[in-house]
Scaffold this motif. Structure first.
Motif, PDB file in Angstrom:
ATOM      1  N   ILE A 137       0.850  -1.195   0.000  1.00  0.00           N
ATOM      2  CA  ILE A 137       0.000   0.000   0.000  1.00  0.00           C
ATOM      3  C   ILE A 137       0.882   1.239   0.000  1.00  0.00           C
ATOM      4  O   ILE A 137       1.826   1.356   0.783  1.00  0.00           O
ATOM      5  N   LEU A 138       0.567   2.182  -0.890  1.00  0.00           N
ATOM      6  CA  LEU A 138       1.339   3.426  -0.988  1.00  0.00           C
ATOM      7  C   LEU A 138       1.092   4.294   0.234  1.00  0.00           C
ATOM      8  O   LEU A 138      -0.059   4.587   0.555  1.00  0.00           O
ATOM      9  N   PRO A 139       2.146   4.714   0.941  1.00  0.00           N
ATOM     10  CA  PRO A 139       1.947   5.627   2.073  1.00  0.00           C
ATOM     11  C   PRO A 139       1.470   6.976   1.578  1.00  0.00           C
ATOM     12  O   PRO A 139       1.748   7.369   0.439  1.00  0.00           O
ATOM     13  N   PRO A 140       0.728   7.739   2.401  1.00  0.00           N
ATOM     14  CA  PRO A 140       0.203   9.042   1.964  1.00  0.00           C
ATOM     15  C   PRO A 140       1.324  10.001   1.564  1.00  0.00           C
ATOM     16  O   PRO A 140       2.325  10.123   2.251  1.00  0.00           O
ATOM     17  N   VAL A 141       1.145  10.638   0.434  1.00  0.00           N
ATOM     18  CA  VAL A 141       2.095  11.622  -0.065  1.00  0.00           C
ATOM     19  C   VAL A 141       1.300  12.820  -0.546  1.00  0.00           C
ATOM     20  O   VAL A 141       0.314  12.674  -1.259  1.00  0.00           O
ATOM     21  N   LYS A 142       1.709  14.022  -0.131  1.00  0.00           N
ATOM     22  CA  LYS A 142       1.022  15.237  -0.565  1.00  0.00           C
ATOM     23  C   LYS A 142       1.350  15.510  -2.019  1.00  0.00           C
ATOM     24  O   LYS A 142       2.502  15.624  -2.388  1.00  0.00           O
ATOM     25  N   THR A 143       0.309  15.626  -2.833  1.00  0.00           N
ATOM     26  CA  THR A 143       0.467  15.891  -4.255  1.00  0.00           C
ATOM     27  C   THR A 143       0.448  17.377  -4.499  1.00  0.00           C
ATOM     28  O   THR A 143      -0.545  18.048  -4.239  1.00  0.00           O
ATOM     29  N   ILE A 144       1.544  17.918  -5.007  1.00  0.00           N
ATOM     30  CA  ILE A 144       1.668  19.354  -5.222  1.00  0.00           C
ATOM     31  C   ILE A 144       0.957  19.739  -6.503  1.00  0.00           C
ATOM     32  O   ILE A 144       1.154  19.148  -7.551  1.00  0.00           O
ATOM     33  N   GLY A 145       0.099  20.759  -6.407  1.00  0.00           N
ATOM     34  CA  GLY A 145      -0.582  21.281  -7.580  1.00  0.00           C
ATOM     35  C   GLY A 145      -1.950  20.691  -7.820  1.00  0.00           C
ATOM     36  O   GLY A 145      -2.716  21.218  -8.598  1.00  0.00           O
ATOM     37  N   ALA A 146      -2.292  19.577  -7.175  1.00  0.00           N
ATOM     38  CA  ALA A 146      -3.598  18.965  -7.377  1.00  0.00           C
ATOM     39  C   ALA A 146      -4.600  19.526  -6.400  1.00  0.00           C
ATOM     40  O   ALA A 146      -4.298  19.778  -5.242  1.00  0.00           O
ATOM     41  N   THR A 147      -5.825  19.758  -6.853  1.00  0.00           N
ATOM     42  CA  THR A 147      -6.882  20.280  -6.020  1.00  0.00           C
ATOM     43  C   THR A 147      -8.154  19.514  -6.278  1.00  0.00           C
ATOM     44  O   THR A 147      -8.311  18.833  -7.292  1.00  0.00           O
ATOM     45  N   ASN A 148      -9.089  19.632  -5.339  1.00  0.00           N
ATOM     46  CA  ASN A 148     -10.408  19.059  -5.527  1.00  0.00           C
ATOM     47  C   ASN A 148     -11.274  20.012  -6.322  1.00  0.00           C
ATOM     48  O   ASN A 148     -11.181  21.223  -6.176  1.00  0.00           O
ATOM     49  N   SER A 149     -12.153  19.465  -7.151  1.00  0.00           N
ATOM     50  CA  SER A 149     -13.005  20.303  -7.968  1.00  0.00           C
ATOM     51  C   SER A 149     -14.085  20.984  -7.155  1.00  0.00           C
ATOM     52  O   SER A 149     -14.769  21.872  -7.630  1.00  0.00           O
ATOM     53  N   SER A 150     -14.277  20.582  -5.897  1.00  0.00           N
ATOM     54  CA  SER A 150     -15.320  21.162  -5.057  1.00  0.00           C
ATOM     55  C   SER A 150     -14.996  22.558  -4.582  1.00  0.00           C
ATOM     56  O   SER A 150     -15.859  23.288  -4.137  1.00  0.00           O
ATOM     57  N   ILE A 181      -7.397  14.529 -12.698  1.00  0.00           N
ATOM     58  CA  ILE A 181      -7.273  15.467 -11.591  1.00  0.00           C
ATOM     59  C   ILE A 181      -7.487  16.887 -12.113  1.00  0.00           C
ATOM     60  O   ILE A 181      -7.395  17.137 -13.324  1.00  0.00           O
ATOM     61  N   ILE A 182      -7.788  17.791 -11.204  1.00  0.00           N
ATOM     62  CA  ILE A 182      -7.951  19.202 -11.528  1.00  0.00           C
ATOM     63  C   ILE A 182      -6.738  19.948 -11.008  1.00  0.00           C
ATOM     64  O   ILE A 182      -6.395  19.845  -9.829  1.00  0.00           O
ATOM     65  N   VAL A 183      -6.067  20.696 -11.871  1.00  0.00           N
ATOM     66  CA  VAL A 183      -4.891  21.470 -11.476  1.00  0.00           C
ATOM     67  C   VAL A 183      -5.117  22.926 -11.841  1.00  0.00           C
ATOM     68  O   VAL A 183      -5.858  23.248 -12.784  1.00  0.00           O
ATOM     69  N   LYS A 184      -4.502  23.810 -11.070  1.00  0.00           N
ATOM     70  CA  LYS A 184      -4.543  25.243 -11.357  1.00  0.00           C
ATOM     71  C   LYS A 184      -3.271  25.638 -12.089  1.00  0.00           C
ATOM     72  O   LYS A 184      -2.170  25.382 -11.616  1.00  0.00           O
TER      73      LYS A 184
END
Length: 339
Positions: free
Chosen positions: A85-98, A222-225
């Motif tokens: 199982i992949l340990p949690p990693v913060k994804t830079i640049g990705a955001t939720n569409s909400s 994914i949604i990116v800005k």
């Protein structure tokens, strides 16, 4: 007696004035600067890198210090972990569409809690992460490090070999650090660093080749800005002249997707497999590779070793149109017979 008293007064040392209270710079600004920086991951990373570089330049690094750190890492408990199982990693640049708001803070807190639980479950992950940062963020930037740097890299390979989640963490983390990967494998003039970095990622990719064989083609949306291109930037980046349709596209994108006039939201397809994430970044770096043609041996060595690992790895490279891409690279853009 009076004369003695006057003499005592003349030799009395003046007392220094107390230091003034520290100034709160944020009080001079209308906006909450810390909150703004926290919500801009890229800006936060740039500020952190600047601060780390400043502190690194101020400190005196010597062989005795790094030997102590190396010995400390060697005696730290690093039990084997084969959990896939992949340990949690913060994804830079990705955001939720909400959108943003308090939900972002809640998600951030949940992610921090998940990271903590992962470290508690995999005791060796934290040690491996620290050793990796010390080796490449500090030791790799110092002079006369040949002996101790080689020991660090060799021991890191041993640690990653027995910890599958750490291997996945490293590839996902590096896939978000384009600047570091480009520096360690292309722009640096230190062949020891390029050899050590490329050798480490090759061993990590080899450790995951069977585990991720059926996942190399998996993707997600994914949604990116992304920043809105100005007219001058549009011509420079696209190579196309600025015409009426291009202007309409720029204006339309700036007003669409909930943008604020400077950033717009775009949907992108990205790989979900850690090995594919890292190799996607390596393929992306091919654009800047010609500038460093005299020292890109280690860069292409990663591709060579990865292609030799398995048929699934070769199929992944074929799906990424690497025959076409490499043909354009060697023969010049739009001159490839495979185009």
């Amino acid at each position: 007696g009076a004369g003695d008293g006057d003499g005592a007064d003349d030799t009395k040392e003046p007392t220094a004035a107390p230091f003034p209270d520290p100034i709160d710079v944020n009080s001079y600004m209308a906006a909450n600067v810390k909150e703004f920086v926290d919500k801009m991951p890229k800006l936060y990373e740039e500020i952190l890198e600047t601060n780390v570089k400043f502190m690194r330049d101020r400190q005196l690094f010597n062989l005795q210090y790094f030997r102590f750190i190396y010995n400390l890492i060697c005696v730290a408990p690093t039990p084997s972990c084969t959990d896939e199982i992949l340990p949690p990693v913060k994804t830079i640049g990705a955001t939720n569409s909400s959108g943003g708001g308090d939900d972002d803070g809640d998600e951030e807190q949940k992610l921090d809690e998940a990271v903590l639980q992962s470290l508690q479950k995999n005791a060796g992950l934290g040690v491996i992460q620290m050793a990796t940062f010390v080796c490449f963020r500090f030791l790799a930037r110092t002079a006369d490090k040949r002996v101790i740097f080689g020991r660090f890299v060799t021991y890191l390979k041993f640690l990653y070999e027995s910890n599958v989640p750490a291997c996945k963490w490293l590839l996902v983390y590096l896939s978000q650090q384009k600047q570091y990967v480009e520096q360690y494998i292309l722009t640096t003039r230190d062949t020891n660093v390029m050899d050590g970095f490329s050798g480490l990622v090759i061993e990590v990719l080899r450790r995951l080749k069977d585990i991720e064989a059926d996942q190399l083609g998996d993707t997600e949306q994914i949604i990116v800005k992304v920043p809105v291109l100005k007219p001058a930037q549009y011509s420079a980046q696209t190579g196309q002249p600025l015409n009426l349709s291009a202007v309409s596209a720029i204006v339309g994108n700036a007003g669409a997707g909930g943008g604020d006039g400077q950033f717009i939201e775009q949907q992108r397809t990205v790989s979900t497999c850690p090995s594919s994430k890292f190799m996607d970044l390596m393929i992306e770096l091919l654009e800047v590779c010609p500038k460093y043609w005299y020292r890109f041996t280690y860069y292409f060595q990663v591709f060579h070793e990865y292609a030799m690992m398995s048929s699934t790895a070769r199929n992944y490279l074929i799906d990424k149109q690497m025959i076409n891409v490499l043909g354009d690279f060697y023969l010049g853009q739009n001159q490839s017979p495979y185009a």
